[in-house]
Design a protein around this motif. Sequence first.
Motif, PDB file in Angstrom:
ATOM      1  N   ASN A   1      55.984  15.905  54.376  1.00 32.30           N
ATOM      2  CA  ASN A   1      56.635  15.950  55.685  1.00 32.30           C
ATOM      3  C   ASN A   1      56.760  17.366  56.239  1.00 32.30           C
ATOM      4  N   ASP A   2      57.193  18.300  55.396  1.00 30.61           N
ATOM      5  CA  ASP A   2      57.403  19.661  55.881  1.00 30.61           C
ATOM      6  C   ASP A   2      56.091  20.307  56.292  1.00 30.61           C
ATOM      7  N   VAL A   3      55.051  20.110  55.475  1.00 35.74           N
ATOM      8  CA  VAL A   3      53.744  20.698  55.803  1.00 35.74           C
ATOM      9  C   VAL A   3      53.179  20.058  57.062  1.00 35.74           C
ATOM     10  N   ALA A   4      53.430  18.750  57.259  1.00 36.56           N
ATOM     11  CA  ALA A   4      52.910  18.069  58.449  1.00 36.56           C
ATOM     12  C   ALA A   4      53.438  18.698  59.726  1.00 36.56           C
ATOM     13  N   LEU A   5      54.670  19.214  59.696  1.00 34.57           N
ATOM     14  CA  LEU A   5      55.231  19.839  60.893  1.00 34.57           C
ATOM     15  C   LEU A   5      54.519  21.132  61.266  1.00 34.57           C
ATOM     16  N   LEU A   6      53.807  21.720  60.314  1.00 37.93           N
ATOM     17  CA  LEU A   6      53.130  22.976  60.594  1.00 37.93           C
ATOM     18  C   LEU A   6      51.954  22.788  61.537  1.00 37.93           C
ATOM     19  N   GLN A   7      51.394  21.575  61.586  1.00 34.81           N
ATOM     20  CA  GLN A   7      50.196  21.365  62.396  1.00 34.81           C
ATOM     21  C   GLN A   7      50.446  21.697  63.857  1.00 34.81           C
ATOM     22  N   GLY A   8      51.560  21.196  64.385  1.00 33.48           N
ATOM     23  CA  GLY A   8      51.854  21.474  65.785  1.00 33.48           C
ATOM     24  C   GLY A   8      52.034  22.957  66.053  1.00 33.48           C
ATOM     25  N   ALA A   9      52.720  23.634  65.122  1.00 36.29           N
ATOM     26  CA  ALA A   9      52.980  25.054  65.312  1.00 36.29           C
ATOM     27  C   ALA A   9      51.715  25.882  65.202  1.00 36.29           C
ATOM     28  N   VAL A  10      50.769  25.438  64.368  1.00 39.04           N
ATOM     29  CA  VAL A  10      49.530  26.202  64.176  1.00 39.04           C
ATOM     30  C   VAL A  10      48.490  25.839  65.223  1.00 39.04           C
ATOM     31  N   SER A  11      48.324  24.545  65.500  1.00 39.83           N
ATOM     32  CA  SER A  11      47.258  24.095  66.398  1.00 39.83           C
ATOM     33  C   SER A  11      47.736  23.982  67.838  1.00 39.83           C
ATOM     34  N   ASP A  12      48.656  23.052  68.084  1.00 41.97           N
ATOM     35  CA  ASP A  12      49.086  22.785  69.455  1.00 41.97           C
ATOM     36  C   ASP A  12      49.741  24.012  70.083  1.00 41.97           C
ATOM     37  N   ALA A  13      50.616  24.656  69.317  1.00 44.84           N
ATOM     38  CA  ALA A  13      51.350  25.789  69.885  1.00 44.84           C
ATOM     39  C   ALA A  13      50.423  26.960  70.192  1.00 44.84           C
ATOM     40  N   VAL A  14      49.557  27.312  69.245  1.00 41.96           N
ATOM     41  CA  VAL A  14      48.648  28.437  69.471  1.00 41.96           C
ATOM     42  C   VAL A  14      47.711  28.136  70.629  1.00 41.96           C
ATOM     43  N   ALA A  15      47.170  26.912  70.645  1.00 38.88           N
ATOM     44  CA  ALA A  15      46.270  26.539  71.740  1.00 38.88           C
ATOM     45  C   ALA A  15      46.988  26.579  73.070  1.00 38.88           C
ATOM     46  N   ALA A  16      48.208  26.044  73.093  1.00 38.73           N
ATOM     47  CA  ALA A  16      48.958  26.019  74.356  1.00 38.73           C
ATOM     48  C   ALA A  16      49.306  27.435  74.808  1.00 38.73           C
TER      49      ALA A  16
END
Length: 604
Positions: free
Chosen positions: A143-158
Amino acid sequence: MNVYLRLLAYLRPYWVAVAGAMFCMIVYSLTQGAGVFLVGPAVAYLFDPESFDAATASLGKWNIFKQVMGMWGVSFFPVLVAAIIIIFTVKGVADFGQAYLMGGAAQRVLRDVRNRLFAHLESLPIRFYTHKSTGELMSRITNDVALLQGAVSDAVAAILRDASATAVLVALAFAMDVKMALIACVVFPVAVIPIVRLGKRLRRASRRKLVSTAKLSTLIHEMVRGIRIVKGFAMEKWEARKFEGENNGLYRTNLRAILLKAAVTPLNEFLAAVGFAVTLWYGQRRIAAGTLLPHEFITFFVALGSLYPYLKKLASINNVVQEGIAGATRVFEILDERPEPPDSPDAVPLKVVREGVSFEDVYFKYEDEMVLKGINFRVGVGEIVALVGASGGGKTTIANLIPRFYAPTSGQVTIDGQDLSSFTVGSLRRQVGIVTQQTILFNDTVANNIAYGEAKPTRAEIEAAARAAHAHDFIERMPDGYNSVVGEGGVWLSGGEAQRLSVARAILKDAPILILDEATSSLDADSEAAVQKALDNLLTNRTTLVIAHRLSTIRHASRILVILSGEIVEEGTHEELLEHGTEYKRLYEKQFRVDEIPEHAPLH
């Protein structure tokens, strides 16, 4: 912010993909601005083609553009249509490229973090696991690692895509009219303050959510593993109430997180509406005064309308970043735990054991409690030394010092006269075989469970170990023989069968040092007899340390050590201790009467 920067550092090995994604984002932003820029002239030409020349008279670039088209014999409108198609096609390709490249890089980061977290968990000392539940650790790696996806992918891209698009559109708005742009952008600083405050609250809520999720994982894991006990004690309702209470806490935390996330969008919408309204009012006055052309206002207004969604995304991405930081914080808490001490630079492999194991004035403190106090004894090659005594006296701690699961607080444990720290950990543990009361089997085939830890054993070697452990017959009766899956924890096997597989594993390992920790205490008489036959084959010519509560099982040991409150209080053979001992005799008489002991009791 330091946590987020540390997380982004995992993108460094994939800088080529990130650079490609950034290039696509720049192309996306430029095409977005170009598409908006064409809206005004397109509308002006569409509604009044005859006045288009007059409307664009102030725009020299358009006159030059039209002159070039006139030289080629091409009219303006077909070129405009083609330009719109090309621009938005390029924009779509760029958007796809950045999403694929950045998403792929993010997935690689998640893979790397999971691999590193799992490997780090394996490197941590046994002491660490006494404070952490299985469910919590499972939750952190999933669960904790899954939350990193948004911060690494979506957030950086946005941040890169939306920020660059915002910059292009703001530049276009200022190019069209500086005063209107200043009026429209006056709300931006006002919007930042509540977004930052909501983000901090969301991070706290996200951390509480992860803690609650970990507790739920622990409850589920305990219930599934202990389902026989739960049902046997009719505790289903009690366990359900515990789960319901924790689940309600998670529900309230999630509801608060939803509230915080939901508050960002209407706040941004309100501020955007204010900006639009003021811009409309000011634009209408400028058009009425003749200082602003209608198609210029349309271009500006479309730029403004395209700008606010990007600002809205940038504001909402703060929520993703805060959740990611909450997950990363918990992941880094594990990664920052100190692993087992590394081998000393001059450590050498342990290849053979010639003399045995010695404990020399060993003290061991666990946190603030002194568990072992001045332990001195030796187990020679071919000897069997048994440890007996009340639970909690330190017997298992003594055994755990041999494979260096723990290190002595003072004193030393030696093999052939050399301190254990002088050997590499891997080579030391390869020389130690362990059979415990709690049989550890993996959800894998019988053959793979027996061969666990061995490089490439042949099927003949595996079967030979199984025969020596008196396990071959029942394995052959299983549906797929040695290829049968035993289930999680060996659920498809009886206690005696599972223990014999554990003995077969130790036989195949063929380690010169053997530790038997209550290896038969939980078995019935028939299963114990079968396992005992397997152990008889295992004990030959080894340095053996036996921990036992059943005194009848160790009466033929070379020596028996009585451990009381972390000290050796008595030492001798079974007969010597019965004749001269006090504590051993008390334990013995508490369990048995002389005439109840078989003449040839098993060794363990």
